[in-house]
Every structure is written in structure tokens, then in C-alpha cells.
Design a protein around this motif. Sequence first.
Motif, PDB file in Angstrom:
ATOM      1  N   ASN A  72       0.948  -1.218  -0.028  1.00 22.09           N
ATOM      2  CA  ASN A  72       0.060   0.111   0.078  1.00 22.09           C
ATOM      3  C   ASN A  72       0.764   1.208   0.044  1.00 22.09           C
ATOM      4  N   PRO A  73       1.444   1.533  -1.101  1.00 20.61           N
ATOM      5  CA  PRO A  73       2.591   2.546  -1.241  1.00 20.61           C
ATOM      6  C   PRO A  73       2.087   3.963  -0.745  1.00 20.61           C
ATOM      7  N   THR A  74       2.971   4.653   0.159  1.00 21.22           N
ATOM      8  CA  THR A  74       2.489   5.929   0.736  1.00 21.22           C
ATOM      9  C   THR A  74       3.000   7.046  -0.098  1.00 21.22           C
ATOM     10  N   GLY A  97       9.050  -5.718  -8.153  1.00 17.41           N
ATOM     11  CA  GLY A  97       8.141  -6.258  -6.955  1.00 17.41           C
ATOM     12  C   GLY A  97       6.696  -6.575  -7.406  1.00 17.41           C
ATOM     13  N   GLY A  98       5.836  -6.443  -6.549  1.00 19.39           N
ATOM     14  CA  GLY A  98       4.433  -6.568  -6.554  1.00 19.39           C
ATOM     15  C   GLY A  98       3.603  -5.193  -7.069  1.00 19.39           C
ATOM     16  N   GLY A  99       2.243  -5.351  -6.686  1.00 21.55           N
ATOM     17  CA  GLY A  99       1.476  -4.312  -7.421  1.00 21.55           C
ATOM     18  C   GLY A  99       2.026  -3.131  -6.579  1.00 21.55           C
ATOM     19  N   PRO A 145       1.799 -12.152  -8.588  1.00 28.23           N
ATOM     20  CA  PRO A 145       0.722 -12.179  -9.193  1.00 28.23           C
ATOM     21  C   PRO A 145      -0.614 -11.580  -8.711  1.00 28.23           C
ATOM     22  N   ALA A 146      -1.227 -10.572  -8.711  1.00 24.15           N
ATOM     23  CA  ALA A 146      -2.436 -10.149  -8.032  1.00 24.15           C
ATOM     24  C   ALA A 146      -3.073  -9.040  -8.776  1.00 24.15           C
ATOM     25  N   THR A 147      -2.295  -8.014  -8.880  1.00 27.35           N
ATOM     26  CA  THR A 147      -3.155  -6.621  -9.211  1.00 27.35           C
ATOM     27  C   THR A 147      -3.299  -6.455 -10.923  1.00 27.35           C
ATOM     28  N   ALA A 155      -2.952   3.169 -10.942  1.00 27.54           N
ATOM     29  CA  ALA A 155      -2.208   2.836  -9.881  1.00 27.54           C
ATOM     30  C   ALA A 155      -2.843   3.298  -8.552  1.00 27.54           C
ATOM     31  N   VAL A 156      -2.808   2.895  -7.529  1.00 26.50           N
ATOM     32  CA  VAL A 156      -3.453   3.147  -6.193  1.00 26.50           C
ATOM     33  C   VAL A 156      -2.234   3.674  -5.130  1.00 26.50           C
ATOM     34  N   VAL A 157      -2.679   4.869  -4.644  1.00 29.01           N
ATOM     35  CA  VAL A 157      -1.520   5.497  -3.433  1.00 29.01           C
ATOM     36  C   VAL A 157      -2.209   5.631  -2.237  1.00 29.01           C
ATOM     37  N   LEU A 188       6.928 -16.643  -2.320  1.00 25.11           N
ATOM     38  CA  LEU A 188       5.796 -15.985  -1.769  1.00 25.11           C
ATOM     39  C   LEU A 188       5.172 -16.864  -0.676  1.00 25.11           C
ATOM     40  N   PRO A 189       4.966 -16.383   0.402  1.00 23.41           N
ATOM     41  CA  PRO A 189       4.075 -16.915   1.348  1.00 23.41           C
ATOM     42  C   PRO A 189       2.542 -17.244   1.214  1.00 23.41           C
ATOM     43  N   THR A 190       2.011 -18.147   1.742  1.00 24.14           N
ATOM     44  CA  THR A 190       0.682 -18.693   1.532  1.00 24.14           C
ATOM     45  C   THR A 190      -0.234 -17.350   1.519  1.00 24.14           C
ATOM     46  N   ILE A 198      -7.375 -14.231  -4.769  1.00 26.85           N
ATOM     47  CA  ILE A 198      -8.476 -13.569  -4.448  1.00 26.85           C
ATOM     48  C   ILE A 198      -8.722 -12.345  -5.108  1.00 26.85           C
ATOM     49  N   ASP A 199      -7.690 -11.334  -5.334  1.00 28.39           N
ATOM     50  CA  ASP A 199      -7.614 -10.038  -5.854  1.00 28.39           C
ATOM     51  C   ASP A 199      -7.922 -10.426  -7.581  1.00 28.39           C
ATOM     52  N   SER A 200      -7.404 -11.239  -7.974  1.00 26.58           N
ATOM     53  CA  SER A 200      -7.643 -11.561  -9.444  1.00 26.58           C
ATOM     54  C   SER A 200      -9.024 -11.994  -9.703  1.00 26.58           C
ATOM     55  N   GLY A 276     -13.418  -1.637  -0.328  1.00 25.99           N
ATOM     56  CA  GLY A 276     -12.550  -2.293   0.248  1.00 25.99           C
ATOM     57  C   GLY A 276     -11.367  -1.516   0.612  1.00 25.99           C
ATOM     58  N   HIS A 277     -11.080  -0.501  -0.272  1.00 30.47           N
ATOM     59  CA  HIS A 277      -9.865   0.400  -0.228  1.00 30.47           C
ATOM     60  C   HIS A 277     -10.391   1.257   1.248  1.00 30.47           C
ATOM     61  N   GLU A 278     -11.666   1.507   1.398  1.00 28.65           N
ATOM     62  CA  GLU A 278     -11.763   1.982   2.555  1.00 28.65           C
ATOM     63  C   GLU A 278     -11.399   1.599   3.758  1.00 28.65           C
TER      64      GLU A 278
HETATM   65  O1  NZQ Z   1       8.061  -5.353   0.154  1.00 22.46           O
HETATM   66  P1  NZQ Z   1       8.671  -6.733   0.054  1.00 22.46           P
HETATM   67  O2  NZQ Z   1       9.554  -6.872   1.083  1.00 22.46           O
HETATM   68  O3  NZQ Z   1       8.942  -7.045  -1.461  1.00 22.46           O
HETATM   69  O4  NZQ Z   1       7.532  -7.774   0.364  1.00 22.46           O
HETATM   70  C1  NZQ Z   1       6.242  -7.675  -0.438  1.00 22.46           C
HETATM   71  C2  NZQ Z   1       4.988  -7.326   0.396  1.00 22.46           C
HETATM   72  O5  NZQ Z   1       5.228  -7.486   1.647  1.00 22.46           O
HETATM   73  C3  NZQ Z   1       6.097  -9.384  -0.547  1.00 22.46           C
HETATM   74  N1  NZQ Z   1       6.466 -10.033  -1.827  1.00 22.46           N
HETATM   75  C4  NZQ Z   1       6.215  -9.544  -3.191  1.00 22.46           C
HETATM   76  N2  NZQ Z   1       6.812 -10.389  -3.876  1.00 22.46           N
HETATM   77  C5  NZQ Z   1       7.495 -11.294  -3.132  1.00 22.46           C
HETATM   78  C6  NZQ Z   1       7.036 -11.092  -1.991  1.00 22.46           C
HETATM   79  N3  NZQ Z   1       7.361 -11.951  -0.697  1.00 22.46           N
HETATM   80  C7  NZQ Z   1       8.117 -13.132  -1.138  1.00 22.46           C
HETATM   81  N4  NZQ Z   1       8.443 -13.338  -2.314  1.00 22.46           N
HETATM   82  C8  NZQ Z   1       8.149 -12.612  -3.425  1.00 22.46           C
HETATM   83  N5  NZQ Z   1       8.349 -13.044  -4.663  1.00 22.46           N
HETATM   84  O6  NZQ Z   1       4.394  -9.338  -0.717  1.00 22.46           O
HETATM   85  C9  NZQ Z   1       4.012  -8.227   0.085  1.00 22.46           C
HETATM   86  C10 NZQ Z   1       2.680  -7.617  -0.574  1.00 22.46           C
HETATM   87  O7  NZQ Z   1       3.261  -6.990  -1.634  1.00 22.46           O
HETATM   88  P2  NZQ Z   1       2.480  -5.745  -2.541  1.00 22.46           P
HETATM   89  O8  NZQ Z   1       2.971  -5.292  -3.762  1.00 22.46           O
HETATM   90  O9  NZQ Z   1       1.876  -4.949  -1.475  1.00 22.46           O
HETATM   91  O10 NZQ Z   1       1.063  -6.689  -2.986  1.00 22.46           O
HETATM   92  P3  NZQ Z   1       0.104  -6.819  -4.287  1.00 22.46           P
HETATM   93  O11 NZQ Z   1       0.762  -7.110  -5.569  1.00 22.46           O
HETATM   94  O12 NZQ Z   1      -1.275  -7.318  -3.783  1.00 22.46           O
HETATM   95  O13 NZQ Z   1      -0.239  -5.180  -4.250  1.00 22.46           O
HETATM   96  C11 NZQ Z   1      -1.047  -4.429  -3.397  1.00 22.46           C
HETATM   97  C12 NZQ Z   1      -1.234  -2.935  -3.934  1.00 22.46           C
HETATM   98  O14 NZQ Z   1      -1.854  -2.850  -5.294  1.00 22.46           O
HETATM   99  C13 NZQ Z   1      -2.904  -2.250  -5.278  1.00 22.46           C
HETATM  100  C14 NZQ Z   1      -3.563  -2.397  -3.735  1.00 22.46           C
HETATM  101  O15 NZQ Z   1      -4.725  -1.473  -3.614  1.00 22.46           O
HETATM  102  C15 NZQ Z   1      -2.413  -2.244  -2.957  1.00 22.46           C
HETATM  103  O16 NZQ Z   1      -1.912  -0.968  -2.724  1.00 22.46           O
HETATM  104  N6  NZQ Z   1      -3.847  -2.525  -6.531  1.00 22.46           N
HETATM  105  C16 NZQ Z   1      -3.217  -2.020  -7.612  1.00 22.46           C
HETATM  106  C17 NZQ Z   1      -4.144  -2.353  -8.658  1.00 22.46           C
HETATM  107  C18 NZQ Z   1      -3.704  -1.633  -9.992  1.00 22.46           C
HETATM  108  N7  NZQ Z   1      -2.753  -0.860 -10.103  1.00 22.46           N
HETATM  109  O17 NZQ Z   1      -4.317  -1.944 -11.054  1.00 22.46           O
HETATM  110  C19 NZQ Z   1      -5.379  -2.719  -8.676  1.00 22.46           C
HETATM  111  C20 NZQ Z   1      -5.732  -3.823  -7.457  1.00 22.46           C
HETATM  112  O18 NZQ Z   1      -7.237  -3.851  -7.256  1.00 22.46           O
HETATM  113  C21 NZQ Z   1      -5.289  -2.908  -6.365  1.00 22.46           C
HETATM  114  O19 NZQ Z   1      -5.884  -1.942  -5.782  1.00 22.46           O
END
Ligand code: NZQ
Length: 393
Positions: A72-74, A97-99, A145-147, A155-157, A188-190, A198-200, A276-278
Motif C-alpha cells: 500500500n505505497p504511501t 516487485g508486486g503491485g 501475481p495479483a493486481t 495505480a493506487v496510492v 511467496l508465503p501462503t 482473491i484479488d484476481s 474495500g479501499h476504505e
Molecule cells: O515489500 P517486499 O519486501 O518486497 O515484500 C512484499 C510485500 O510485503 C511481498 N512480496 C512481493 N513479492 C514477493 C514477496 N515476498 C516473497 N516473495 C516474493 N516474490 O508481498 C507483500 C505484498 O506486496 P504488494 O506489492 O503490496 O502486494 P500486491 O501485489 O497485492 O499489491 C497491493 C497493492 O496494489 C493495489 C492495492 O490497492 C495495493 O496497494 N492495487 C493495484 C491495482 C492496479 N494497479 O491496477 C489494482 C488492485 O485492485 C489494487 O488496488
Amino acid sequence: MQTEISNFNFYNPTEIVFGKNRIPELDRLVPKNKKVLILYGGGSVVRFGTLDKVKEALPNRTIGEFGGIEANPTYETLMKAVELVKAENYEFLLAVGGGSVIDGTKFIAAGAIFDGDPIDIFGAGIGKGLPVTKSLPFGTVLTLPATGSEMNNGAVVTFVEKKAKLSFGSPFSFPKFSILEPELTYTLPTRQLANGVIDSFVHIMEQYLTYPVGGMVQDRFSEGLLQTLIEIGPKVIDEKNHDYNLRANFMWTATNALNRILAPGVPQDWASHSLGHEITALYHIDHARTLAIVLPSLMEIRQHEKREKLIQYAERVWHITDATEDEKIQLAISKTRAFFEQLGAPTHFKEYDLGEEVVEPLVAQLEKHQLTAISERRDQTLEISRRIYLNAL
Ligand code: NZQ
Ligand code: ZN
């Protein structure tokens, strides 16, 4: 109300580089003469060696690093990166990284060359909601894989003090390329794997569970992806199951769930995401887990408006045929709820030790962020959102 497929343009310029051992191709993908800033999160890419692989793939270049982008990047953290990009004249950004990292990079890429204060990229009472008309080029190496952020332009900030999660999008915010190596998901952990499933799933539902307009391609694509997640989800969340095809299918499903291929010309409902965002902004529950709370409740409360699509969903996705229409709807909703629970995501607030006290603050947030007429018909009022939250207690 729309009765047929509306006109659409479909544009998605992101090059997908998918499969085993694709990171070395960064040398080809990243322009050789540009100063590159690599962005990453809280350290997983350092711990698991991905950052080293990325740097090895980019020899003879001027490279900088910016780590520490939070889940949830600030805005506060991202603005530090904006200042760095400006001060050091970085010309190409690479998100690893992730989303959260990818979304953060989208904002940094736009914010660094925005004419004016980058806060104004956001609306909803925080900034002026001005359009993004240019962006630095950027690519991504996806680790979660999720977002779908790796192949979309949104992007969501998070604004910590203002307790808000706001999105922006622009035609300039597509990644130039995204490297999708399914093996990067093996660490990735469980919990994060389940979040990704779930997000997908909910991204697909937001583009599907509205009312029928005869979008056969969009519907069948959605139903196929939903069935894939239902089939592979329970196996994907076993963090020790490193079956390559399983993770490859998961990764490609998550990307297609939100690269907009499901949405052209058909109605969409992003209400579960809005509600959900709220929840994340006030109570810090993971994004996907907020959706597991909201969607089943929303399906119950909105079953009359979504009746035809719910029956289609029951029949085609869950194969519920031998039942009355009302039974099909109830079964489809309970199967959806059970699917989330099976993945380890609670579908009620009480499982997070939250009760009725959350409802009014959440509704007030929706009002503050001008989310008073949402959903595919824009008929989801604050009163209906309140009922959805109450029904999820
Ligand atoms: O920060 P690090 O240390 O890298 O750890 C991350 C984080 O703690 C960890 N992680 C990522 N890849 C990993 C891993 N751990 C082990 N092995 C790996 N390969 O996972 C944690 C969560 O990462 P994050 O990027 O926050 O997760 P996600 O991809 O679910 O992204 C969530 C964000 O995306 C936004 C959400 O609101 C939230 O802010 N969204 C963005 C969208 C878009 N751009 O279209 C749509 C979505 O609906 C969503 O709103
Ligand atoms: Zn989402």
C-alpha cells in the motif's frame, strides 16, 4: 441503461516477456543510453536474489536504487523518490516487485515530470484531479501475481494522514514491458499467494457481475479465468508446491484479470474495490482480504440488481444447473464465500475483531471520497453501501 455492447477502443502497449530465465533480457528491453532507477519494496527482492539478477542483466549503465516502497505505497515515500528522480535526472524507471512497487513507480514516473504539484494528480478531495499528460518510461519485473498492474495503466496510492487510498490512471502510465517469471512466485508465503488469487478473482467479478449486454467474448473470457482460479487456487496457496505450470497459469490469469481485455464495451462495477479501499485505509487489512469481506456481502445485498448475471455465473462458472433460479443465486454466493474461506481469507469483520463500530466511519470515508453513486448503474448509494458493510459484520 446499456442494452448492447457499446463502442470501444482497446489499447494496451505493454510488452509481456513471460517464462523461465527472462530477466537477462533486460539488457535488450531497457534503453542503453538512459540513466536507470531501480525501485523495490521492503526487501524481499534483496533477500531472494532478484535484485542482483536484475543488476547483472544491466551491465555498463548508470544505475541507482530506491528501496522501501511499502505494501500500500504511501504518497510520502513516493514523493521522496520523485525528488530523487528529479535531483539525479533519472530517465528510465524499473519496478521490481508486486503491485505496490509497480503502482508506486507509475506515480513516480508521472510525478517527476508533472507540471505543477503532483498531489493534483489525485482527486476525491485530496488534489485537483488534473490529467496526467506525460510520464517517464518504465518497465517492471513482477514478483507477485495479483493486481494486474504489470499490464495496466492504473495505480493506487495511500495517503496516511488523510486516511485515503486513491487511484489515478492515464494513457501514459502503461509499463513499456513487464517480465513475468513464474518461478519468482516460489518465495511467496501462503498469505500473499491467497491474496493474489482473491484479488484476481474479484477483478474479474467487477467486470463481469453486472447485467447482460450480450458481450459473449467478454463473458466467456471472464468465466474461463474464474474457473481457472477456482481450479488452481487451492493448489496455488500451498507455498511448497512449486509446480511450474500451476504458477505460470496463476500469473497469466492474474495479468489478464486486469489488463482490461475483459472490460471493453460492457458495464463494470468497481464497488467492492471502493468499499474495500476504505477498509484498508482505516483498519490496515490487506487489499485482497478486504475484497473477501465485501464481495460476498455485496452479492447478497445486490442480488436483485445483478440477478441475471448471478444466474449465469452460477450455471457457467459453478455448474449449478439442477436448481431453481433463486437457489442458483444462493448457492453461487455461498460457493464464492466458501472459496475465499478455503483460501484462508475470512469473509466477515468479526474475524478481524471488528464490529458495528466500523460501519459509520467507513460510510463517512465513502462520502468524503465522493463515492456516493457507484456500481454499474451508479445506483449504489451510501445507504446501500452501509447495508453491505453491516451485512458483512
Ligand atoms: O515489500 P517486499 O519486501 O518486497 O515484500 C512484499 C510485500 O510485503 C511481498 N512480496 C512481493 N513479492 C514477493 C514477496 N515476498 C516473497 N516473495 C516474493 N516474490 O508481498 C507483500 C505484498 O506486496 P504488494 O506489492 O503490496 O502486494 P500486491 O501485489 O497485492 O499489491 C497491493 C497493492 O496494489 C493495489 C492495492 O490497492 C495495493 O496497494 N492495487 C493495484 C491495482 C492496479 N494497479 O491496477 C489494482 C488492485 O485492485 C489494487 O488496488
Ligand atoms: Zn484489487
